[in-house]
Design an enzyme around this catalytic site. Structure first.
Site, PDB file in Angstrom:
ATOM      1  N   ARG A 165       0.818  -1.254   0.130  1.00 35.86           N
ATOM      2  CA  ARG A 165       0.061  -0.062  -0.118  1.00 35.86           C
ATOM      3  C   ARG A 165       0.784   1.180  -0.102  1.00 35.86           C
ATOM      4  O   ARG A 165       1.923   1.305   0.686  1.00 35.86           O
ATOM      5  CB  ARG A 165      -0.842   0.064   1.323  1.00 35.86           C
ATOM      6  CG  ARG A 165      -1.829   1.161   1.462  1.00 35.86           C
ATOM      7  CD  ARG A 165      -2.966   1.059   0.407  1.00 35.86           C
ATOM      8  NE  ARG A 165      -4.131   1.414   0.809  1.00 35.86           N
ATOM      9  CZ  ARG A 165      -5.059   1.882  -0.289  1.00 35.86           C
ATOM     10  NH1 ARG A 165      -5.164   1.520  -1.533  1.00 35.86           N
ATOM     11  NH2 ARG A 165      -6.190   2.671   0.247  1.00 35.86           N
TER      12      ARG A 165
ATOM     13  N   THR B 146      -8.473   0.845 -10.397  1.00 37.32           N
ATOM     14  CA  THR B 146      -7.990  -0.270  -9.872  1.00 37.32           C
ATOM     15  C   THR B 146      -8.145  -1.301 -10.981  1.00 37.32           C
ATOM     16  O   THR B 146      -8.837  -1.529 -11.776  1.00 37.32           O
ATOM     17  CB  THR B 146      -8.558  -0.731  -8.676  1.00 37.32           C
ATOM     18  OG1 THR B 146      -8.472   0.375  -7.485  1.00 37.32           O
ATOM     19  CG2 THR B 146      -7.969  -1.816  -7.849  1.00 37.32           C
TER      20      THR B 146
ATOM     21  N   THR C 264      -3.571  -0.832  -7.826  1.00 33.46           N
ATOM     22  CA  THR C 264      -4.268   0.458  -8.061  1.00 33.46           C
ATOM     23  C   THR C 264      -3.305   1.682  -8.354  1.00 33.46           C
ATOM     24  O   THR C 264      -2.265   1.678  -7.669  1.00 33.46           O
ATOM     25  CB  THR C 264      -5.462   0.607  -7.038  1.00 33.46           C
ATOM     26  OG1 THR C 264      -6.219   1.819  -7.495  1.00 33.46           O
ATOM     27  CG2 THR C 264      -4.677   0.989  -5.739  1.00 33.46           C
TER      28      THR C 264
ATOM     29  N   GLU D 198      -5.692   4.247  -7.256  1.00 33.32           N
ATOM     30  CA  GLU D 198      -6.719   4.868  -6.661  1.00 33.32           C
ATOM     31  C   GLU D 198      -7.742   5.267  -7.913  1.00 33.32           C
ATOM     32  O   GLU D 198      -8.527   4.317  -8.770  1.00 33.32           O
ATOM     33  CB  GLU D 198      -6.449   6.139  -6.098  1.00 33.32           C
ATOM     34  CG  GLU D 198      -7.575   6.476  -4.827  1.00 33.32           C
ATOM     35  CD  GLU D 198      -8.923   6.352  -5.118  1.00 33.32           C
ATOM     36  OE1 GLU D 198      -9.702   5.261  -4.630  1.00 33.32           O
ATOM     37  OE2 GLU D 198      -9.391   7.291  -5.137  1.00 33.32           O
TER      38      GLU D 198
ATOM     39  N   GLU E 148      -3.884   7.860  -3.864  1.00 32.21           N
ATOM     40  CA  GLU E 148      -4.297   7.018  -3.010  1.00 32.21           C
ATOM     41  C   GLU E 148      -4.652   7.546  -1.588  1.00 32.21           C
ATOM     42  O   GLU E 148      -5.483   7.225  -0.929  1.00 32.21           O
ATOM     43  CB  GLU E 148      -3.251   6.062  -2.643  1.00 32.21           C
ATOM     44  CG  GLU E 148      -3.982   4.619  -2.307  1.00 32.21           C
ATOM     45  CD  GLU E 148      -4.776   4.038  -3.602  1.00 32.21           C
ATOM     46  OE1 GLU E 148      -6.022   3.506  -3.416  1.00 32.21           O
ATOM     47  OE2 GLU E 148      -4.299   4.003  -4.788  1.00 32.21           O
TER      48      GLU E 148
ATOM     49  N   SER F 183      -7.718   0.685   2.878  1.00 28.40           N
ATOM     50  CA  SER F 183      -8.197   0.163   1.392  1.00 28.40           C
ATOM     51  C   SER F 183      -9.429  -0.712   1.648  1.00 28.40           C
ATOM     52  O   SER F 183      -9.836  -1.125   2.567  1.00 28.40           O
ATOM     53  CB  SER F 183      -7.080  -0.366   0.705  1.00 28.40           C
ATOM     54  OG  SER F 183      -7.485  -1.088  -0.342  1.00 28.40           O
ATOM     55  N   SER F 184     -10.083  -0.785   0.572  1.00 19.34           N
ATOM     56  CA  SER F 184     -11.115  -1.973   0.361  1.00 19.34           C
ATOM     57  C   SER F 184     -10.754  -3.215  -0.702  1.00 19.34           C
ATOM     58  O   SER F 184     -11.604  -4.050  -0.860  1.00 19.34           O
ATOM     59  CB  SER F 184     -12.383  -1.292  -0.216  1.00 19.34           C
ATOM     60  OG  SER F 184     -12.720  -0.416   0.359  1.00 19.34           O
TER      61      SER F 184
ATOM     62  N   GLY G  34     -12.935  -1.638  -7.793  1.00 19.33           N
ATOM     63  CA  GLY G  34     -14.294  -1.044  -7.680  1.00 19.33           C
ATOM     64  C   GLY G  34     -14.563  -0.143  -6.185  1.00 19.33           C
ATOM     65  O   GLY G  34     -15.369  -0.094  -5.802  1.00 19.33           O
TER      66      GLY G  34
HETATM   67  N1  GLU Z   1      -8.319   3.089  -3.420  1.00 22.82           N
HETATM   68  C1  GLU Z   1      -9.241   2.246  -3.399  1.00 22.82           C
HETATM   69  C2  GLU Z   1      -8.803   0.947  -2.240  1.00 22.82           C
HETATM   70  O1  GLU Z   1      -7.914   0.947  -1.994  1.00 22.82           O
HETATM   71  C3  GLU Z   1      -9.102   1.294  -4.784  1.00 22.82           C
HETATM   72  C4  GLU Z   1      -9.813   2.140  -5.832  1.00 22.82           C
HETATM   73  C5  GLU Z   1     -10.421   1.598  -6.717  1.00 22.82           C
HETATM   74  O2  GLU Z   1     -10.992   0.247  -6.639  1.00 22.82           O
HETATM   75  O3  GLU Z   1     -11.096   2.254  -7.581  1.00 22.82           O
HETATM   76  O4  GLU Z   1      -9.587   0.478  -1.874  1.00 22.82           O
END
Ligand code: GLU
Length: 619
Positions: A117, A421, A439, A441, A460, A484-485, A505
């Site tokens: 990250r 991403t 990603t 971001e 990010e 993050s997700s 996403g």
């Molecule tokens: N910044 C997002 C994350 O770390 C990812 C961005 C995306 O999937 O569009 O979860």
């Protein structure tokens, strides 16, 4: 309409694209593509033996397959594919960004992860996202996202090196070769690439370096033209020769920090472009982290994900623990979907309260993934009625699985994560598996190309909460990783890989992975069906009247809206203010079938469709 036309072009295949290329070739970096190997055909599903790959892009999948064919393993192939995505999907991923690498090692039977990250620089301040002119947070899009202050210290190149050091057989230089080739010879521009460029035109125009590269002649490259990136090829060559230290301690470190502190603004720039503080010392201080994966057991399957700094593993895992308390496969589909949506909302309530970078925040990971905690959280679900207000977080300090009195509802959190991403899944003939989400971001990242280097810097740090609060686990701090997700996930059955999957996403990554698992495990779908199925994403949001709502693809609403109506979910079509795209996710997966057979699957339609390949095809 335009977008649909491009998707159709993409689906027509290589021959049509090559013919089209003759007609549509544009200036600067473009040249005709007739009968050209650069126009790669693609298919979203492939079955067979000897190794498999699924990515969003045929060039990247082909790069991975080439490495596997030459005897490389899944890690070598994943790095080759990721580097190629840096060429062909430069707005989603690249060495200017970060990501999470999850690896199943066939010999040891162990799942391990690398946290690559981005981190905040030493000089970031709590009010970094507050406009000094107004005292309020910068307008998010396009102002804050197009900035030096949103750029985190990139982790992707270090992740590649770390993955190769731990498990690979190739040097970084060898693994970069296919990507260098694609960057030099170019790739055929498709509808998605052009559309993404057009969507970012205003942002890209702000910077001389970015408009030179991605707006040749002032416009987005035409569909069917050839896009070459010699600057990126040269940067990759430098990494191949000098190692990743060229980026973290060498000339690139100075150039990256210069671009952050003093972005290469064009004379006609109209956006405020807040500058950042990143220094070469911040780059020199960057390290990836080796981490244990998260783990839950879902209906006898071992589910491994990414621990914080991503909230993916804990949130998917907690929702699965909640769902484990009921038998979805015996329910009607609407009833099962009701449970899917509510379990996700509950897990998001806990994500918001508890999850941040564990180096700065005491994340109660054990409790969040404890089946007893999940059982207690499941008490909040009314089997017949959706919650009308967002769920309140649970109490991780005291739980026993017994249903407590129903607590009051909480306010909704605001989520500004974007939807860029990219994700990939790779497996080799030895049984090793890689699930990797990477990603920059937002689509187009910060909009800043490092001058002469051919890659975009991430934005990010916008994944931090914009307004600082001491009780917020995701508050901005120097050296911290924004929450993050990303949810790269590997599932084992009887200790052997069964399904590996992941998606882009933003915060919908979590729900895409969760829904696909439910579709595959509980709702009787095959993996390609589970990926193609229309999606809905419940992130415990409320609208301006405080009413809980679910973001749903229009296809989900038309297919399940009537069946779900008695439960009272408010289904809001995707493409709204909370989810900027109508499509949710662009997933990739590999399912491991009996006898060593692999089923690689990608999106059939979303983002123009992905690319699945196997080494030895067999129906
Ligand atoms: N910044 C997002 C994350 O770390 C990812 C961005 C995306 O999937 O569009 O979860």
């Amino acid at each position: 309409m335009k977008h649909l036309d491009w998707i159709n072009v993409r689906r027509r295949g290589a021959a049509a694209m090559a013919a089209l290329a003759l007609a549509l070739t544009t200036g600067a970096v473009a040249s005709p593509a007739s009968a050209d190997p650069r126009a790669v055909d693609k298919t979203p599903t492939a079955t067979g033996y000897g190794g498999a790959v699924s990515t969003v892009d045929p060039e990247a999948s082909a790069a991975a397959l080439e490495v596997l064919r030459k005897g490389g393993n899944a890690v070598d192939a994943a790095v080759a594919a990721a580097a190629t995505l840096g060429v062909t999907e430069p707005y989603s991923a690249g060495i200017g960004g970060g990501g999470y690498f999850v690896y199943y090692d066939a010999k040891s039977g162990k799942v391990s992860t690398i946290d690559g990250r981005e981190t905040a620089p030493a000089g970031i301040t709590h009010d970094a996202f507050i406009d000094p002119k107004t005292g309020k947070p910068y307008n998010f899009t396009p102002q804050l996202v197009t900035s030096g202050v949103s750029v985190g210290v990139p982790g992707t190149a270090a992740t590649w090196q770390r993955a190769l050091d731990r498990w690979g057989t190739l040097s970084l230089g060898e693994a970069l070769k296919p990507a260098i080739k694609v960057a030099d010879r170019g790739f055929v521009v498709d509808g998605t690439f052009r559309q993404q460029t057009e969507d970012n035109k205003l942002r890209f125009q702000q910077f001389t370096s970015t408009s030179n590269l991605f707006l040749p002649g002032g416009d987005a490259p035409a569909v069917g033209s050839i896009f070459q990136n010699h600057d990126l090829a040269a940067t990759y060559r430098m990494l191949a020769e000098d190692g990743v230290n060229a980026l973290y301690r060498g000339p690139l470190a100075s150039e990256i920090s210069a671009a952050v502190q003093s972005p290469p603004k064009s004379a006609s720039a109209t956006l405020p472009i807040p500058v950042g503080s990143m220094t070469p010392a911040d780059l020199a201080a960057y390290t990836t982290l080796d981490q244990d994966p998260t783990h839950v057991n879902y209906r006898g399957l071992d589910v491994y994900g990414k621990a914080p700094s991503s909230s993916g593993g804990t949130t998917v895992g907690e929702a699965l623990n909640i769902l484990n308390t009921v038998n979805l496969s015996e329910m009607s589909v609407p009833q099962a979907l009701h449970y899917y949506l509510e379990s996700s909302a509950l897990a998001f309530a806990d994500r918001g309260k508890y999850v941040g970078d564990p180096a700065f925040v005491d994340v109660p990971q054990k409790a969040l993934l404890d089946p007893v905690f999940g059982k207690e959280r499941a008490c909040q679900i009314n089997p017949n009625k959706a919650t009308q207000v967002p769920f309140k977080p649970g109490d991780v300090t005291s739980y026993d699985g017994v249903c407590p009195a129903r607590p009051a509802a909480a306010a909704s959190e605001k989520d500004t994560e974007n939807i860029s991403t990219t994700n990939m899944t790779v497996a080799d003939k030895w049984g090793n598996v890689v699930e990797y989400t990477l990603t920059i971001e937002q689509t187009g990242g910060s909009g800043i190309v490092v001058p002469g280097r051919g890659f975009l810097l991430n934005n990010e740090l916008t994944d931090f909460s914009a307004v600082w609060s001491a009780s917020d686990p995701n508050r901005i701090e120097p050296f911290k990783r924004p929450r993050s997700s990303m949810s790269p996930t590997i599932m084992l059955k009887d200790g052997k890989p069964w399904l590996a999957l992941g998606s882009p996403g933003g915060s919908t990554i979590i729900t895409t992975v969760l829904q696909t698992i439910v579709n595959r495990v509980d709702l009787g779908m095959t993996t390609p069906q589970a990926i193609a199925a229309p999606r809905a994403s419940d992130r415990n949001f409320a609208n301006s009247s405080g009413r809980a709502f679910v973001t749903a693809e229009p296809g989900f609403i038309s297919k399940y809206g009537t069946g779900l109506a008695p439960f009272g979910h408010l289904l809001v079509p995707s493409g709204d203010a909370f989810t900027s795209a109508a499509e949710i996710g662009a997933e990739t997966a590999i399912e491991f079938l009996p006898g060593g057979k692999m089923l690689a699957a990608a999106e059939p339609v979303r983002r123009g469709g992905g690319s699945a390949m196997v080494l030895k095809p067999s129906p």
